[in-house]
Design an enzyme around this catalytic site. Structure first.
Site, PDB file in Angstrom:
ATOM      1  N   TYR A 119       0.856  -1.201   0.000  1.00 50.23           N
ATOM      2  CA  TYR A 119       0.000   0.000   0.000  1.00 50.23           C
ATOM      3  C   TYR A 119       0.880   1.234   0.000  1.00 50.23           C
ATOM      4  O   TYR A 119       1.845   1.310   0.777  1.00 50.23           O
ATOM      5  CB  TYR A 119      -0.917   0.019   1.234  1.00 50.23           C
ATOM      6  CG  TYR A 119      -2.349  -0.118   0.809  1.00 50.23           C
ATOM      7  CD1 TYR A 119      -2.950   0.888   0.060  1.00 50.23           C
ATOM      8  CD2 TYR A 119      -3.084  -1.258   1.103  1.00 50.23           C
ATOM      9  CE1 TYR A 119      -4.252   0.754  -0.379  1.00 50.23           C
ATOM     10  CE2 TYR A 119      -4.386  -1.387   0.663  1.00 50.23           C
ATOM     11  CZ  TYR A 119      -4.967  -0.380  -0.079  1.00 50.23           C
ATOM     12  OH  TYR A 119      -6.258  -0.505  -0.532  1.00 50.23           O
ATOM     13  N   GLU A 135      -0.550   4.743  -0.548  1.00 51.32           N
ATOM     14  CA  GLU A 135      -1.369   5.949  -0.780  1.00 51.32           C
ATOM     15  C   GLU A 135      -0.517   7.194  -0.560  1.00 51.32           C
ATOM     16  O   GLU A 135       0.254   7.262   0.401  1.00 51.32           O
ATOM     17  CB  GLU A 135      -2.555   5.978   0.178  1.00 51.32           C
ATOM     18  CG  GLU A 135      -3.701   5.111  -0.288  1.00 51.32           C
ATOM     19  CD  GLU A 135      -4.881   5.154   0.676  1.00 51.32           C
ATOM     20  OE1 GLU A 135      -4.794   5.841   1.706  1.00 51.32           O
ATOM     21  OE2 GLU A 135      -5.874   4.471   0.381  1.00 51.32           O
ATOM     22  N   ASP A 181      -5.771  13.814 -25.005  1.00 49.43           N
ATOM     23  CA  ASP A 181      -5.796  12.405 -24.606  1.00 49.43           C
ATOM     24  C   ASP A 181      -4.998  11.662 -25.682  1.00 49.43           C
ATOM     25  O   ASP A 181      -5.507  11.373 -26.769  1.00 49.43           O
ATOM     26  CB  ASP A 181      -7.235  11.895 -24.531  1.00 49.43           C
ATOM     27  CG  ASP A 181      -7.289  10.408 -24.167  1.00 49.43           C
ATOM     28  OD1 ASP A 181      -6.225   9.760 -24.141  1.00 49.43           O
ATOM     29  OD2 ASP A 181      -8.405   9.907 -23.920  1.00 49.43           O
ATOM     30  N   THR A 198      -2.637   6.150 -22.003  1.00 50.79           N
ATOM     31  CA  THR A 198      -2.516   4.784 -21.501  1.00 50.79           C
ATOM     32  C   THR A 198      -1.081   4.351 -21.756  1.00 50.79           C
ATOM     33  O   THR A 198      -0.408   4.884 -22.645  1.00 50.79           O
ATOM     34  CB  THR A 198      -3.474   3.815 -22.231  1.00 50.79           C
ATOM     35  OG1 THR A 198      -3.253   3.954 -23.638  1.00 50.79           O
ATOM     36  CG2 THR A 198      -4.926   4.105 -21.928  1.00 50.79           C
ATOM     37  N   LYS A 203      -0.681   0.731 -25.095  1.00 49.33           N
ATOM     38  CA  LYS A 203      -1.008   0.640 -26.529  1.00 49.33           C
ATOM     39  C   LYS A 203       0.305   0.673 -27.331  1.00 49.33           C
ATOM     40  O   LYS A 203       1.161  -0.159 -27.089  1.00 49.33           O
ATOM     41  CB  LYS A 203      -2.001   1.748 -26.903  1.00 49.33           C
ATOM     42  CG  LYS A 203      -3.339   1.599 -26.145  1.00 49.33           C
ATOM     43  CD  LYS A 203      -4.385   2.534 -26.690  1.00 49.33           C
ATOM     44  CE  LYS A 203      -5.747   2.289 -26.065  1.00 49.33           C
ATOM     45  NZ  LYS A 203      -5.988   3.007 -24.822  1.00 49.33           N
ATOM     46  N   ARG A 244      -0.432  -2.509 -18.679  1.00 49.21           N
ATOM     47  CA  ARG A 244      -1.764  -1.894 -18.729  1.00 49.21           C
ATOM     48  C   ARG A 244      -1.839  -0.830 -17.644  1.00 49.21           C
ATOM     49  O   ARG A 244      -1.552  -1.108 -16.477  1.00 49.21           O
ATOM     50  CB  ARG A 244      -2.813  -2.979 -18.504  1.00 49.21           C
ATOM     51  CG  ARG A 244      -4.245  -2.555 -18.640  1.00 49.21           C
ATOM     52  CD  ARG A 244      -5.126  -3.758 -18.918  1.00 49.21           C
ATOM     53  NE  ARG A 244      -4.780  -4.324 -20.219  1.00 49.21           N
ATOM     54  CZ  ARG A 244      -5.224  -3.870 -21.395  1.00 49.21           C
ATOM     55  NH1 ARG A 244      -6.067  -2.856 -21.444  1.00 49.21           N
ATOM     56  NH2 ARG A 244      -4.841  -4.421 -22.532  1.00 49.21           N
TER      57      ARG A 244
HETATM   58  N1  PLP Z   1      -8.591   7.315 -24.095  1.00 48.61           N
HETATM   59  C1  PLP Z   1      -8.493   6.801 -25.324  1.00 48.61           C
HETATM   60  C2  PLP Z   1      -8.268   7.733 -26.469  1.00 48.61           C
HETATM   61  C3  PLP Z   1      -8.567   5.424 -25.527  1.00 48.61           C
HETATM   62  O1  PLP Z   1      -8.477   4.935 -26.760  1.00 48.61           O
HETATM   63  C4  PLP Z   1      -8.762   4.582 -24.405  1.00 48.61           C
HETATM   64  C5  PLP Z   1      -8.856   3.112 -24.547  1.00 48.61           C
HETATM   65  O2  PLP Z   1      -9.203   2.539 -25.495  1.00 48.61           O
HETATM   66  C6  PLP Z   1      -8.888   5.164 -23.147  1.00 48.61           C
HETATM   67  C7  PLP Z   1      -8.800   6.525 -23.016  1.00 48.61           C
HETATM   68  C8  PLP Z   1      -9.211   4.347 -21.933  1.00 48.61           C
HETATM   69  O3  PLP Z   1      -8.168   3.546 -21.535  1.00 48.61           O
HETATM   70  P1  PLP Z   1      -8.435   2.305 -20.548  1.00 48.61           P
HETATM   71  O4  PLP Z   1      -9.105   1.254 -21.362  1.00 48.61           O
HETATM   72  O5  PLP Z   1      -7.068   1.955 -20.062  1.00 48.61           O
HETATM   73  O6  PLP Z   1      -9.313   2.803 -19.443  1.00 48.61           O
END
Ligand code: PLP
Length: 419
Positions: A51, A53, A197, A223, A226, A232
């Site tokens: 843990y 936090e 994002d 993320t 990918k 992950r």
């Molecule tokens: N943002 C985008 C652009 C994504 O393509 C994805 C996943 O496919 C996510 C956020 C969410 O990621 P996670 O599946 O790890 O929650």
């Protein structure tokens, strides 16, 4: 693994059959990859027990001496890799990272301007079934009907009309580079936070294969699993002025204890990304995606926007008269794993769809190049147009044999050479 096999053979056998599955079929899902054995080792470590936090040197638990060192390394490596002022490596996933960005900059009811899901955005970008659509007033832009690329004039017009708190760029099915400079100018014009994002393409940024959003955006979420090829998970980088807000939004606002085994995996991955071999991989991902998109186009499976600058392409199947759902099933039965995808202005329902999305990260990790991409395009075309979705269709059997040839020449997780 021996201990797992002895104690729980049912799960152990499923882990092995999943490895076999990843080794036997062509993995063309644009958001998937094959992370390294080193990252897998970190994920399978006793850091999962701890843990922690809080943040390094400011935890709510004792015994954090070692995990503090791990998290500091992950943060420093992320900052160096992306040239960022600040990094938070604790988000459990891309969706958790996005939740934290909303938490940092918006309150329920605030307006957010983002790409619509059916034109390539993401669920967490204000789609109505997601927290983001329920708690915020999401206004959506899309692509231009002619170019099929982001309609920047529409972004600007909507920004001026709705004065959003946040303008969000990025998505899950955008084949082209995003004009971050234009987005920055629009955000400045209306006093909005500019958030990217970068979940899908951050690996290409890490490998210096495409331009980075980091200099332009207030905050970049992503993320780590990918194209980036890490464990992950999620992460956020931002300008120094937003650092405290982001950290507080990740913990304690949205999450509890970080997954320290995942944080270790992220640190390992960030170090991998800083190598010349990784940059070669990132460049090859882009080259492979371009050839795959073009080759499918030559066979009548048209790439949306005419091609791709990234790791993925989106294809319109109407020219060959097959739906996305049928194409996905036919490819699956032929040993090719990809997904159906809505295309912009799709006349079909999302669960039927007129398109497929294909991505090059996994097959590039396996060492395949442009020559193999041409073969793969041919196999996809044959699977889509000549088979019926049953595994014993003679053409499906023939395609699977060719897939096996490719996967044997370029194995996923090759067995280590015996001494
Ligand atoms: N943002 C985008 C652009 C994504 O393509 C994805 C996943 O496919 C996510 C956020 C969410 O990621 P996670 O599946 O790890 O929650």
């Amino acid at each position: 693994f021996g201990a797992l096999l002895e104690q729980d053979p049912e799960i152990a056998e499923l882990l092995v059959s999943e490895l076999d599955r990843q080794r036997s079929g062509l993995q063309l899902i644009a958001s998937e990859n094959q992370t390294s054995p080193a990252v897998l080792a970190a994920l399978g470590s006793t850091l999962s027990n701890k843990y922690a936090e809080g943040y390094p040197d400011a935890r709510y638990y004792g015994g954090c001496s070692e995990v503090d060192k791990v998290e500091k390394l992950a943060i420093e490596r992320a900052k160096a890799l992306f040239g960022a002022d600040h990094a938070n490596v604790q988000p459990h996933s891309g969706a958790s990272a996005n939740q934290a960005v909303y938490g940092a900059f918006a309150s329920p009811g605030d307006t957010v301007l983002a790409m619509s899901l059916d034109h390539g955005g993401h669920l967490t970008h204000g789609f109505k079934v997601s927290f983001s659509g329920k708690w915020f007033n999401a206004v959506h832009y899309g692509v231009h009907p002619e170019t099929e690329d982001i309609d920047y004039d529409q972004v600007e017009a909507l920004a001026k009309e709705h004065r959003p708190k946040i303008i969000l760029a990025g998505g899950s099915a955008i084949p082209r580079l995003i004009d971050f400079e234009r987005f920055r100018a629009i955000a400045d014009e209306v006093g909005a936070i500019f958030w990217v994002d970068a979940a899908h393409f951050i690996g290409l940024v890490a490998g210096k294969a495409i331009p980075s959003p980091v200099p332009w955006a207030d905050v970049v979420s992503f993320t780590t699993h990918k194209v980036l090829r890490g464990p992950r998970g999620g992460a956020i980088v931002c300008k120094e002025e937003h650092a405290k807000k982001i950290d507080r939004a990740v913990f304690p606002m949205m999450q509890g204890g970080p997954l320290m085994h995942g944080v270790a995996g992220k640190a390992v991955n960030f170090a991998e990304c800083a190598t010349p071999a990784y940059q070669d991989y990132a460049r090859q991902v882009v080259e492979n995606a371009a050839v795959l998109a073009q080759s499918l186009g030559e066979k009548g499976i048209r790439p949306i926007t005419g091609g791709t600058d990234t790791h993925l392409s989106l294809h319109d199947l109407r020219g060959v008269g097959v739906t996305g759902i049928d194409a996905e099933a036919r490819c699956d039965a032929a040993g090719i794993v990809l997904n159906k995808n809505a295309i912009p202005f799709d006349p079909e329902k999302p669960n039927v769809a007129s398109g497929i999305r294909v991505g090059s990260p996994s097959v590039t990790t396996q060492g395949m190049g442009t020559e193999e991409m041409r073969v793969i395009a041919d196999l996809i075309h044959r699977a889509v147009t000549e088979t019926d979705g049953t595994p014993d269709h003679p053409v499906a059997v023939e395609i699977r044999a060719q897939v096996t040839e490719l996967m044997t020449a370029h194995p996923a997780y090759p067995e280590p050479a015996q001494a």
